[in-house]
Design an enzyme around this catalytic site. Structure first.
Site, short mmCIF file in Angstrom:
data_model
loop_
_atom_site.label_atom_id
_atom_site.label_comp_id
_atom_site.label_asym_id
_atom_site.label_seq_id
_atom_site.Cartn_x
_atom_site.Cartn_y
_atom_site.Cartn_z
N GLY A 137 -3.34 3.89 -2.89
CA GLY A 137 -3.34 2.59 -3.56
C GLY A 137 -3.43 2.71 -5.06
O GLY A 137 -3.90 1.76 -5.72
N HIS B 86 0.83 -1.21 0.00
CA HIS B 86 0.00 0.00 0.00
C HIS B 86 0.86 1.25 0.00
O HIS B 86 2.02 1.24 0.41
CB HIS B 86 -0.98 0.00 1.18
CG HIS B 86 -0.39 0.38 2.51
ND1 HIS B 86 -0.18 1.68 2.89
CD2 HIS B 86 0.03 -0.38 3.55
CE1 HIS B 86 0.33 1.72 4.11
NE2 HIS B 86 0.47 0.47 4.53
N CYS B 87 0.26 2.32 -0.50
CA CYS B 87 0.84 3.66 -0.39
C CYS B 87 -0.20 4.51 0.31
O CYS B 87 -0.72 4.11 1.36
CB CYS B 87 1.25 4.19 -1.76
SG CYS B 87 -0.02 4.05 -3.05
N LYS B 88 -0.55 5.66 -0.24
CA LYS B 88 -1.59 6.48 0.39
C LYS B 88 -2.97 6.15 -0.17
O LYS B 88 -3.90 5.84 0.57
CB LYS B 88 -1.28 7.97 0.20
CG LYS B 88 -2.24 8.89 0.95
CD LYS B 88 -1.83 10.35 0.81
CE LYS B 88 -2.78 11.25 1.58
NZ LYS B 88 -2.41 12.69 1.44
N THR C 87 1.66 2.17 -5.61
CA THR C 87 1.28 0.76 -5.58
C THR C 87 1.10 0.23 -7.00
O THR C 87 1.51 -0.89 -7.32
CB THR C 87 -0.01 0.57 -4.77
OG1 THR C 87 0.22 0.99 -3.41
CG2 THR C 87 -0.47 -0.87 -4.78
#
Length: 220
Positions: free
Chosen positions: A115, A111-113, A119
């Protein structure tokens, strides 16, 4: 979006996945940044690892969830507001891929912030390693990025050189197993890769995937 499951006398438990949640492959998931309301759902995945693609520190409440469930955190800080340098982006994606293809880290959540972009780049490069055609890689990226699709991300995925990753892999053996001939595993031993950034909940080295004679597998 949420799932209601039967609970105890105190009431039902609502399982709410993070936005943009999806299964990438068996044992690999992707999403946006998990919030406390998503923890009950994440618990059902029996995660061993999380690959976090943002430079910001992980929130304490999330760290506490990881500690309590013995989940390893692997962080690769990729800038999201400004375009990162190509060299730093390549290094981060390459390092994250080495964690991702090690099945000892599965089940794993990427995940990132949101997605979407960071990602999406990591999953897109994984698909290239799996020999997906580029049009299918782009279609998957755009499905999650939606109207915020970035041409720079698509260019990065297109030009990402998976050969440079494969050059460090030795004793490549293709073995068909599971789901008939359509599902293959790429098994290999690795002796020469760089140590990735990885953290456990005790702030010590959580996991070294670069030991001699270590074994990995990748769905291809």
């Amino acid at each position: 979006m949420g799932f209601i499951v039967e609970g105890d006398e105190s009431g039902d438990v609502v399982l709410e996945p993070p936005p943009n949640f999806s299964m990438v492959e068996e044992g690999i998931f992707r999403s946006s940044f998990p919030r406390p309301c998503n923890f009950a759902f994440l618990k059902t995945l029996n995660l061993r690892s999380i690959i976090y693609l943002c430079p910001e520190p992980y929130p304490e409440e999330n760290l506490e969830f990881l500690r309590s469930h013995k989940i390893r955190l692997f962080q690769f800080g990729i800038e999201g507001k400004t375009e990162p340098s190509l060299a730093s982006l390549k290094d981060a994606i390459r390092g994250a891929l080495k964690i991702l293809i090690d099945v000892r880290n599965h089940p794993v959540l990427i995940h990132c912030k949101r997605g979407k972009h960071r990602t999406g780049c990591l999953v897109g490069c994984l698909r290239k390693l799996q020999n997906w055609c580029l049009s299918s890689v782009f279609e998957e990226y755009q499905h999650f990025a939606g109207m915020k699709s970035r041409s720079a991300d698509l260019r990065f995925i297109e030009t990402f050189d998976i050969v440079c990753l494969r050059q460090c892999l030795h004793s490549i053996i293709y073995q068909y197993q599971g789901y008939g001939s359509k599902k293959r595993r790429l098994l290999y031993g690795e002796e020469c890769t760089e140590t990735p950034n990885n953290f456990d909940m005790n702030e010590e080295s959580a996991h070294n995937i670069n030991g001699r004679n270590s074994h990995f597998s990748l769905m291809v």
